[in-house]
Write a protein that holds these residues in place. Structure first.
Motif, PDB file in Angstrom:
ATOM      1  N   SER A 138      41.850  30.546   2.464  1.00 14.39           N
ATOM      2  CA  SER A 138      41.377  30.818   1.294  1.00 14.39           C
ATOM      3  C   SER A 138      41.729  30.318  -0.074  1.00 14.39           C
ATOM      4  CB  SER A 138      41.149  32.197   0.975  1.00 14.39           C
ATOM      5  OG  SER A 138      42.343  32.910   1.052  1.00 14.39           O
ATOM      6  N   ALA A 165      39.909  24.419  -0.247  1.00 14.42           N
ATOM      7  CA  ALA A 165      38.331  24.393  -0.898  1.00 14.42           C
ATOM      8  C   ALA A 165      38.165  22.892  -1.465  1.00 14.42           C
ATOM      9  CB  ALA A 165      38.312  25.306  -1.938  1.00 14.42           C
ATOM     10  N   GLY A 171      37.932  28.857   7.290  1.00 15.28           N
ATOM     11  CA  GLY A 171      37.818  29.838   6.438  1.00 15.28           C
ATOM     12  C   GLY A 171      36.423  30.109   5.714  1.00 15.28           C
ATOM     13  N   PHE A 172      36.206  31.107   4.980  1.00 16.80           N
ATOM     14  CA  PHE A 172      35.014  31.323   4.220  1.00 16.80           C
ATOM     15  C   PHE A 172      34.966  30.485   2.981  1.00 16.80           C
ATOM     16  CE2 PHE A 172      32.794  33.306   0.438  1.00 16.80           C
ATOM     17  CZ  PHE A 172      31.593  33.151   0.890  1.00 16.80           C
ATOM     18  N   VAL A 173      36.312  30.317   2.337  1.00 13.50           N
ATOM     19  CA  VAL A 173      36.227  29.817   1.180  1.00 13.50           C
ATOM     20  C   VAL A 173      36.155  28.008   1.209  1.00 13.50           C
ATOM     21  CG1 VAL A 173      38.059  28.890  -0.623  1.00 13.50           C
ATOM     22  CG2 VAL A 173      37.765  31.588  -0.268  1.00 13.50           C
ATOM     23  N   GLY A 192      33.889  27.838  -4.034  1.00 10.52           N
ATOM     24  CA  GLY A 192      34.427  28.301  -2.839  1.00 10.52           C
ATOM     25  C   GLY A 192      35.422  29.434  -3.214  1.00 10.52           C
ATOM     26  N   VAL A 193      36.545  29.121  -4.041  1.00  5.39           N
ATOM     27  CA  VAL A 193      37.581  30.102  -4.478  1.00  5.39           C
ATOM     28  C   VAL A 193      36.889  31.316  -4.931  1.00  5.39           C
ATOM     29  CG1 VAL A 193      39.395  30.360  -5.705  1.00  5.39           C
ATOM     30  CG2 VAL A 193      39.181  28.165  -4.566  1.00  5.39           C
ATOM     31  N   GLY A 246      35.088  33.632  -2.496  1.00  3.94           N
ATOM     32  CA  GLY A 246      35.882  34.223  -1.660  1.00  3.94           C
ATOM     33  C   GLY A 246      36.691  35.597  -2.598  1.00  3.94           C
ATOM     34  N   SER A 247      37.035  35.389  -3.818  1.00  6.07           N
ATOM     35  CA  SER A 247      37.482  36.180  -4.330  1.00  6.07           C
ATOM     36  C   SER A 247      36.898  37.267  -4.860  1.00  6.07           C
ATOM     37  CB  SER A 247      38.113  35.805  -6.204  1.00  6.07           C
ATOM     38  OG  SER A 247      37.081  35.321  -6.791  1.00  6.07           O
ATOM     39  N   GLY A 301      34.712  38.703  -2.400  1.00 12.85           N
ATOM     40  CA  GLY A 301      34.599  39.189  -1.250  1.00 12.85           C
ATOM     41  C   GLY A 301      33.216  38.926  -0.680  1.00 12.85           C
ATOM     42  N   ALA A 334      32.557  36.907   1.634  1.00 18.99           N
ATOM     43  CA  ALA A 334      32.666  36.707   3.107  1.00 18.99           C
ATOM     44  C   ALA A 334      31.941  37.821   3.875  1.00 18.99           C
ATOM     45  CB  ALA A 334      34.064  36.452   3.274  1.00 18.99           C
TER      46      ALA A 334
END
Length: 286
Positions: free
Chosen positions: A33, A38, A68-70, A114-115, A118-119, A121, A123
């Motif tokens: 993440s 990213a 990863g999701f990010v 992307g970041v 992710g921050s 939440g 995901a």
């Protein structure tokens, strides 16, 4: 053309998954993440400039493999948004500096997307679960190990047709609605916006108008050249093209197979934001 491209991209993803082991795919993107992951994923998106719909089978493969999701979200946005069609258009019409700025600013924006996702939440709104126990899980099954070009290609083609059958209802509904809107909004309607809207509202209108339309990165070039010849300014044009290439109703329908509604909305808003920033930045330079 869209169906053929979808099949081709899906076939290529399954071929890659058979050729490259899961262990070889591990590293900075697996479950990561970070900003670095990213940015790497965004660069990958630029180097694999798919249209908005064709990113879906790639994204599905990434998520199933445990990426990863990010970085997955950064790739999803970057691949269509940082378009080679818009890059060539800028190169031909306003020069190399705005074209290069478009690429680098696009990388920064999609990495930040992307970041940021992710921050917040987001995901938790991904419905597709990773299957890292296989070397290359795709379409809900484990892809066979590489057994030579012909057997692997046959397996990939069968998997691509299976995926197309699964997504066909989503794809057809989105294409139908997008086609109706596209036919009802001729190029002249965009030009008339110049006389009816203040500059700020013009950018927003271009971004929103592009969202439901399906425009491939390649067709963006002749469309953009035609609009520039009719006097449409470059900044709002970049916003419109990035929005139209970056998302579409067919893609939104396909995303509902992978994401829940809040994440689909977040993706659409992200594309609109990128389109606005990129358009305003290019307008500032020219």
């Amino acid at each position: 053309m869209l169906v053929e491209l979808f099949l081709l991209i899906t076939w290529a993803v399954v071929m890659l998954q058979q050729r490259v082991s899961f262990q070889a795919a591990q590293g900075s993107l697996m479950g990561s993440s970070s900003w670095r992951s990213a940015f790497v994923a965004s660069i990958g998106g630029v180097l694999t400039p798919f249209c908005s719909c064709s990113t879906i089978p790639v994204l599905s493969g990434m998520l199933r493999a445990g990426v990863g999701f990010v970085p997955s979200f950064a790739f999803l946005v970057a691949s269509p948004v940082v378009s080679e069609g818009v890059f060539i258009l800028l190169l031909l019409t306003v020069g190399i500096i705005p074209a290069v700025v478009f690429i680098f600013l696009g990388l920064v924006l999609t990495s930040a997307a992307g970041v940021t996702a992710g921050s917040f939440g987001l995901a938790r709104y991904v419905t597709l679960k990773p299957t890292p126990q296989s070397s290359a899980a795709f379409l809900g099954q484990a892809a066979a190990k590489w057994q030579g070009w012909q057997p692997s290609s046959r397996f990939a083609w069968l998997a691509a047709k299976q995926e197309l059958r699964t997504v066909a209802p989503y794809l057809l509904v989105g294409l139908l609605i997008g086609g109706l809107i596209y036919g009802a909004v001729p190029q002249q309607a965009l030009v008339r916006l110049l006389d009816q809207l203040p500059v700020g509202w013009l950018y927003l209108a271009c971004a929103l108008l592009g969202v439901p339309l399906y425009i491939s990165p390649i067709t963006a070039l002749p469309i953009g050249l035609a609009l520039i010849e009719k006097g449409f300014p470059v900044g709002p044009l970049v916003t419109f093209l990035v929005s139209a290439i970056g998302t579409s109703l067919p893609e939104v329908m396909l995303l509902f197979r992978l994401f829940k509604l809040p994440l689909v909305i977040a993706h659409t808003l992200t594309v609109i934001t990128c389109a606005l920033v990129l358009g305003l930045a290019i307008a500032f330079l020219v």
